[in-house]
Design a protein around this motif. Sequence first.
Motif, PDB file in Angstrom:
ATOM      1  N   ALA A 660      32.171 189.977 147.119  1.00 51.00           N
ATOM      2  CA  ALA A 660      33.126 189.908 146.011  1.00 51.00           C
ATOM      3  C   ALA A 660      32.479 190.394 144.727  1.00 51.00           C
ATOM      4  N   LEU A 664      33.578 193.563 142.486  1.00 50.63           N
ATOM      5  CA  LEU A 664      33.970 193.430 141.078  1.00 50.63           C
ATOM      6  C   LEU A 664      33.076 194.293 140.209  1.00 50.63           C
ATOM      7  N   LEU A 667      34.188 197.694 140.425  1.00 52.41           N
ATOM      8  CA  LEU A 667      35.477 197.837 139.753  1.00 52.41           C
ATOM      9  C   LEU A 667      35.321 197.908 138.246  1.00 52.41           C
TER      10      LEU A 667
ATOM     11  N   ALA B 157      34.719 177.246 149.665  1.00 52.33           N
ATOM     12  CA  ALA B 157      35.151 178.308 150.563  1.00 52.33           C
ATOM     13  C   ALA B 157      36.386 178.997 150.012  1.00 52.33           C
ATOM     14  N   VAL B 158      37.326 178.201 149.587  1.00 50.96           N
ATOM     15  CA  VAL B 158      38.583 178.774 149.096  1.00 50.96           C
ATOM     16  C   VAL B 158      38.321 179.578 147.815  1.00 50.96           C
ATOM     17  N   VAL B 160      35.589 181.065 146.810  1.00 52.70           N
ATOM     18  CA  VAL B 160      34.917 182.331 147.109  1.00 52.70           C
ATOM     19  C   VAL B 160      35.870 183.275 147.811  1.00 52.70           C
ATOM     20  N   GLY B 161      36.624 182.723 148.758  1.00 59.65           N
ATOM     21  CA  GLY B 161      37.549 183.568 149.506  1.00 59.65           C
ATOM     22  C   GLY B 161      38.550 184.243 148.597  1.00 59.65           C
ATOM     23  N   PHE B 162      39.102 183.487 147.691  1.00 64.69           N
ATOM     24  CA  PHE B 162      40.130 184.103 146.842  1.00 64.69           C
ATOM     25  C   PHE B 162      39.520 184.981 145.756  1.00 64.69           C
ATOM     26  N   LEU B 163      38.300 184.679 145.397  1.00 63.10           N
ATOM     27  CA  LEU B 163      37.596 185.619 144.523  1.00 63.10           C
ATOM     28  C   LEU B 163      37.482 186.972 145.226  1.00 63.10           C
ATOM     29  N   LEU B 164      37.093 186.908 146.481  1.00 66.71           N
ATOM     30  CA  LEU B 164      36.978 188.134 147.265  1.00 66.71           C
ATOM     31  C   LEU B 164      38.337 188.808 147.383  1.00 66.71           C
ATOM     32  N   LEU B 165      39.363 187.976 147.608  1.00 74.56           N
ATOM     33  CA  LEU B 165      40.701 188.544 147.753  1.00 74.56           C
ATOM     34  C   LEU B 165      41.102 189.257 146.475  1.00 74.56           C
ATOM     35  N   ALA B 167      39.258 190.516 144.263  1.00 74.46           N
ATOM     36  CA  ALA B 167      38.498 191.756 144.133  1.00 74.46           C
ATOM     37  C   ALA B 167      39.076 192.828 145.041  1.00 74.46           C
ATOM     38  N   LEU B 168      39.357 192.454 146.293  1.00 70.80           N
ATOM     39  CA  LEU B 168      39.881 193.433 147.245  1.00 70.80           C
ATOM     40  C   LEU B 168      41.216 193.980 146.758  1.00 70.80           C
ATOM     41  N   LEU B 169      42.051 193.059 146.270  1.00 67.38           N
ATOM     42  CA  LEU B 169      43.372 193.506 145.844  1.00 67.38           C
ATOM     43  C   LEU B 169      43.262 194.398 144.619  1.00 67.38           C
ATOM     44  N   SER B 170      42.357 194.045 143.734  1.00 67.53           N
ATOM     45  CA  SER B 170      42.203 194.906 142.559  1.00 67.53           C
ATOM     46  C   SER B 170      41.859 196.315 143.007  1.00 67.53           C
ATOM     47  N   VAL B 171      41.038 196.380 144.016  1.00 68.04           N
ATOM     48  CA  VAL B 171      40.676 197.713 144.505  1.00 68.04           C
ATOM     49  C   VAL B 171      41.893 198.376 145.134  1.00 68.04           C
TER      50      VAL B 171
ATOM     51  N   VAL C  22      40.467 187.660 154.258  1.00 67.04           N
ATOM     52  CA  VAL C  22      39.956 186.575 153.414  1.00 67.04           C
ATOM     53  C   VAL C  22      40.238 185.227 154.041  1.00 67.04           C
ATOM     54  N   ILE C  26      37.493 182.433 154.765  1.00 68.96           N
ATOM     55  CA  ILE C  26      37.595 181.030 154.356  1.00 68.96           C
ATOM     56  C   ILE C  26      37.463 180.126 155.566  1.00 68.96           C
TER      57      ILE C  26
END
Lengths: 671, 284, 106, 583
Positions: A660, A664, A667, B157-158, B160-165, B167-171, C22, C26
């Motif tokens: 992540a 970022l 990005l 976990a959540v 970090v996971g949504f941080l990753l999400l 980031a992925l979505l921004s891309v 994701v 998780i």
Amino acid sequence: MNLDLIKFIPWLPALAAVLCGLCCTKKALRCLAAPICILSIASGFVIAFLHRGGVPPGGAVVPFFEWINIGGFSANFSYFIDPLTLIMLFVVCGIGTLVAWYAAFYMKGDKGYARFFTFVSLFIFAMTNLVMADNLVLLYLGWEGVGLCSYLLIGYYYNKPSAVAAAKKAFIVNRIGDLGFALGIFLVYQTFGTVSLREAIIAAEHVSEPSTAVTLIPFLLMLGAFGKSAQLPLYVWLPDAMEGPTPVSALIHAATMVTAGVYMIARLLPIFVLSPYALPVVAVVGGLTAVFAATIALCQYDIKRIYAYSTISQLGYMFLGVGALSTVGGVFHLFTHAFFKALLFLTAGSVMHALAGQLDLRKMSGLRTKMPVTCWLMFVGCLALAGFPLTAGFFSKDMILAAVMEKGLGEHGQPLFLALGILGLFTAFLTAFYTFRLWFRVFMGPEQYEMGEEHHGAEEHGHDHGHGEDAKPQAASDIKVEHHHDAHEMPLLMNLPLIVLAAGAIAAGYWAEHSGWIESMVESSTAAVHGGESAHAAELFGYHLHTAMMVISSAISILGIALAAYFHWLNRPAADAAARQYKSIVTLLNNKYYVDEINDAAIVTPLRTKGEIFFAIDRLIIDALVTLVGLVPRALGIGARRLQTGALQGYGLGMACGAAVLLLLVLFVAN
Amino acid sequence: MTYALYIASVVGAAALLLMMPRPGYNPRFLGGLLGAATLGGLWLYLSREMPYETGLARSAMACYYIFSAIAIGSAVRVITHTRPVYSALWFVMVVLASSGLFLTLNAEFMAFAMVIIYGGAILVTYVFVIMLAAQAGDADAADSPEYDRVAREPLMAVAVGFLLLAALLSVAFNPNAIVPNPAARGLTDEQIISGDGAILPNRLDAALAGKLAGSANGISTEELAPTRQLHNVERVGLDLFRNHPLGLELAGVILLVSLVGAVVIARKRVDEPGDPPASTTGNA
Amino acid sequence: MTDPLHSLTLAHYLFTGAVLFVLGVIGFISRRNLIIMFLCTEMMFQGVAVTLVAFSRYHQNDTGQTFVIFLLTIAAAEAALALGLVVLLFRRRRTLDAQAWGEMKG
Amino acid sequence: MNPTTIMLVMILVPLLGGLGLMFLPRGNDSAVRPFALAYTLLTFALSLGLAFQFDWTRTQDLQFGFFHNWVPAFGLKFGFGIDAISLWLVLLTTFLMPLVVLGSFTAVKERAREFFLWLLVLEAAMLGTFVATDIFFFYICFEFTLVPLYFLIGIFGSTDRLRAARVFFLYTFTGSMLTFAGVLYVAWFNTTLDAATPFTGAGVWSFNIVTLYHAAAYMTVAQQSWVLLALLAGFAVKVPIFPFHTWLPLAHTEAPTAGSVILAGVLLKLGTYGLLRFAIPMTGVALDPVIGPVPGALVHFAPWIAGLAIIGILYTALICWVQKDIKKLIAYSSVSHLGFCVLGLFAINTIGVGGAVAYMVNHGLSTGALFLCVGMIYERFHTREMARMGGLASVMPIWSTFMIFFCLASVGLPGLNGFVGEFLTLLGAFTAGNVLGPWYAAVAGVGMIFGAIYILYMAGRVVWGPTKIPTDDHGDAHGHGHEVKDLSAREIGVLAPLAIGCLVLGLYPTPFLRSLEAPIERLTEPARLMIAARASNQARDAHLTDIMAEERALNEDGMTIIVPELPGLAAPPAVAPPAEPER
């Protein structure tokens, strides 16, 4: 006369060395080694003799093959022949042949018979290279080469720790001198742009204003000469070198190798005169060495050691002569010394051979009846060494002393040379005394002697190996040796070279001086002294200096001999009484001024301690530092291991987090 | 617009957090509602300005939304269910829904392969293993074990996971980011959105095929004769054997190796604490 | 019309793929059952597969789909080995709890 | 056969041959030995063929060039090519290897297959290092030599082998990582240059040696200093230069004989070769943005590095003297000897560098041979402690002859090979005005004396003296149960070629040295030009100072204006005849 033959002079002995080396491998071949060696050296002598008149004035260069050539630096195996070289070749090959002949009998039955002649051939190879070298590097090859052979031959009886130590000492002390010599060569190359003897000499003759570097050259070269010719302070190896077989002592450590320094200075005289202080320093060192060694010789009991110190002393004379700009005298003395000193050593070898290795003066007496020929041969040698009138040593020594005195009393009389001349005369007295002390002790007086404890040479190795005596118990064979080897005269064939040498020791001086041979030879070589003799010959007591010196030194030598005769033949108790009276001096001299001990304490031990300290530093500090550096990653790892929880999901978390963050970063930072 | 994505990510994260298994009170239903609302809200917001020009496109979009919702919802259940068997079954739903998505992308072969291999083969293995473990383990236990009932660090976990999400979505939604701009590829928007409303036409039209294939894949134009309409399966097969023969071989090798590995692992006797020592004489 | 959100575009599928991935992550991090954890990795594969197929469509070639085939291969191999290992581990400790295995702790 | 092909085959033969050993029937390891010997002999023959085809009139060129693109995006290539320096080192390697293999026939009893495999792989890596013309490829081969040797030491060494292998690997590897960084920096710097810079490969990624020589010349002195330090980090450890030498005695003592021979014979030369091939040409000249070309980092660093080399010479020579382990003594002597080599290199003149290259080859022969001799003793007595043996000349005369011979070669006796290198390096240092100077040679020359001391000390303990046969741990004299055997025909066959090599290179090194002139002049040219320029600048500055002093004296002299006699005033020049327009 074709000069091409000249280049075979060194290489025939080299071939002989290889052949003798092959002879080492088979017992049956061993006996061939001596003839091969003698033949090769003798042919060298013959070649040199054939060229005696055919050397062009100013010398000639005989190129052979290339050696070291890189980037403008050139040092080849090419030979330079001029009269000085010829004199040296006569000495080296002539004495070499005689000594090898003698050794062929002397070493008979020794296990290392072929090895001995391998080394002797190798020595002649190196020595002839030394005297024939066209360039300083080749000279250096010979220089180190003779050092090597000296090392190998001193350590010939390699099972004897003292021989090994002596060999090591000889090589290392020589190396110290050689370093100076090498640096001298570097400096010659830097200043003159060449290492060729002839070119360097020509360049040196054209130097008008000597720079500091140029005046430094002689001092560096001098160091090498002092090492090789056993002068103060590098003389310490020569007495110990007597551990080698006696023919070796005669050839290498008396007649030839040790005179290399004198030869070198004579050869490079034009370079030495560039510095006003160089030759006086040589003279001072020579004079001091002469008297210093002579005093030590007074109180030694080992025959060979006495001769060793006398060699050092006589070499001092030669340096004195060369230093006084009398290269003729120096080379002349070199020439005559080779005869009588070789003779002395070889006769000493005969005595030793007869007495099973006995060398102690106190344990032999009155041998003249047992060994009449040896006795009188040695007598001739002693006369020459003592400078008895009309012997060879008398003429050459006289020439040196006269030259020194002339510098001291002549037009611009230098008190330094006067002092040196007086020192030289005193040394002449000492020489006569200690020489005849030895002779009277050994051959005169009541006949009594002890056989040697250790069986030198033939005996020792004879029953150690081969000859079917292996199986016999040690004690039995010792008894047998005692029984067989009573003191006896040497066979005629063995004495033959001694007779030749004796003839030389008597006649060579008179002939060489009065035929003008030596002078014409030296004066037409690079050792020639330019600038001419002073117009007015100096005078002493109203006589022509030369005449006066002859009389004085004759008187001195006869006085010395007479004194020796009194103390050591006619009235030996008086000598003992005198020794008791001056016990401290005698002890000091007998212990050679404790120079070895001082060297050990001042140089060897500190160096060795330094080695120990450095080794400790190496392990405890440098290696520890490295280990310390190695510990840094380990320390980091200890810190980082906390991150390794061992839980799989933890790693997953980190990975996702990392991904992540990376995304970022891409990005926001990359855009 | 990216803010919408971030907000949705945060809210979705909260929703998922509520649904994670934990001891005591489990506001799973609440979380589900919140999650569905977030997803729906996001989609609504995103599609608000979307032009619906043809009915076909609308139906395709409907398919997308339906399958996508099923896939996401099932996926959430996979990770929140406390009983492994149910998780596995929900995962079958994920596979099925994504196969549907593949169909909307005209990847028929992939769709069926997915159902057959994943749903059919792999998942059955999982269920077997789950059964095996459950049977061998505390089969008598009434409830599923503690490690199934309590999630480990759900918040972390959540987050970090949504941080990753995010980031992925921004891309994914950033036209300037990693995804190349379609215009940059020389394709017009008409080509991109054409035919039956999916991102690209159903069949390769010959000219485009020739152009793309000749330039990118090294397939000569002659081989893709304009009269010959290739089906998805054929194309995948062609691509596989023409352009990735080495990969194919390697895949075979990997399967072989894993087969051997599985055999080796399976016949390995393991020291079990209770076992008599005699049984450990194997090659443990 | 450069904004990809204005139509049913690649971005939609990427969205779904990313969410699946994701959620897999998780799940992998927070679930403690070894089998579920591996299931979650399979779910990540699903997300990736969706993305690949979408890109394949987008780029007008079949390489993406071909890669999904490779991905399936890996998944199958992984399932075979990983599940074998899980069984092995389970036999040792009689539990599927991932936290029971911490030997790699530094 | 095409020489380029010969070169490639030469590298591949040991590599593939080594791997091929693994396919020989198992269980019969003795069959491995003739194969290994055959491969190394074949390699030697190929290298001779290479030398035969080499154009000896242009020894400075990297001949038989061969390039194969590897990673074109970063300009990585498999680049091969040899000049005379490389060729001689290749010959040294291929000459030593059969002897090493032959020498290890009986020493290695277990896992012989692996042993010879690693030896052969090591040979391939060493050859690759010497023929590489692409720095990246060079670096890979350079590092790859560590791997086989790591196993050779770690598996086949003596008691403390694992630690030795680890220290050896980590120490040298750490150093060369920095070297790699330096190389990368130069390559990167090259990409930053304007493409119009007048040399091939400017402005793009390239690891070609010559391109990077040119590129580095555009650096400032500060940049170059870092590059030189980075290069030194790896090469100084490898050589090793004091104080980075502590790994060497450890590695040597623990390594099997073959490992020691190769380590001393070839691997250490990789360091000096690297210095010569990279450090010297790259950092000889730098670019000052204002002044233009100025003396590079090398010229500034040379005295310091030479100083370290001299400290190393004397320091380790004294350490040698107090060693009890004969192998450790020779190991430390390597450090001392390589000090001469480094001294010669940093004299940066043809004589000094030529001497250094000669030293590399000569040290490879003589020290390699010494290690072989010690190995033969170890095989018989299982000890290397000097105190436990002595007087071996009586029981092993042939061995002793060889031992003394190689000792003398090592001491630098004129007529044997060691002298040529030692003399030329010292002469080079002595005459290297503006870089080193007489004092360097004088102090380093003391090392000659120390060298004689420790080598003769060893010879005196082991070869000469009263005969003493070591007893093993159980108190059995090795000589009692079975006679101490002198060298076998095989062992003589190992040592004799080395002895002949020592003698030939000692008596007739001219062709060897002549072939080195051109490449050395090329490699040192930038530095030499800059040194000469600096010398003339210094002379000019000195001259200016003199003039200033004179002017000051003049000014203080009371302002007496001395009117010079102008010749023009006394007699006006004759009027020049009007130019006649000649038509």
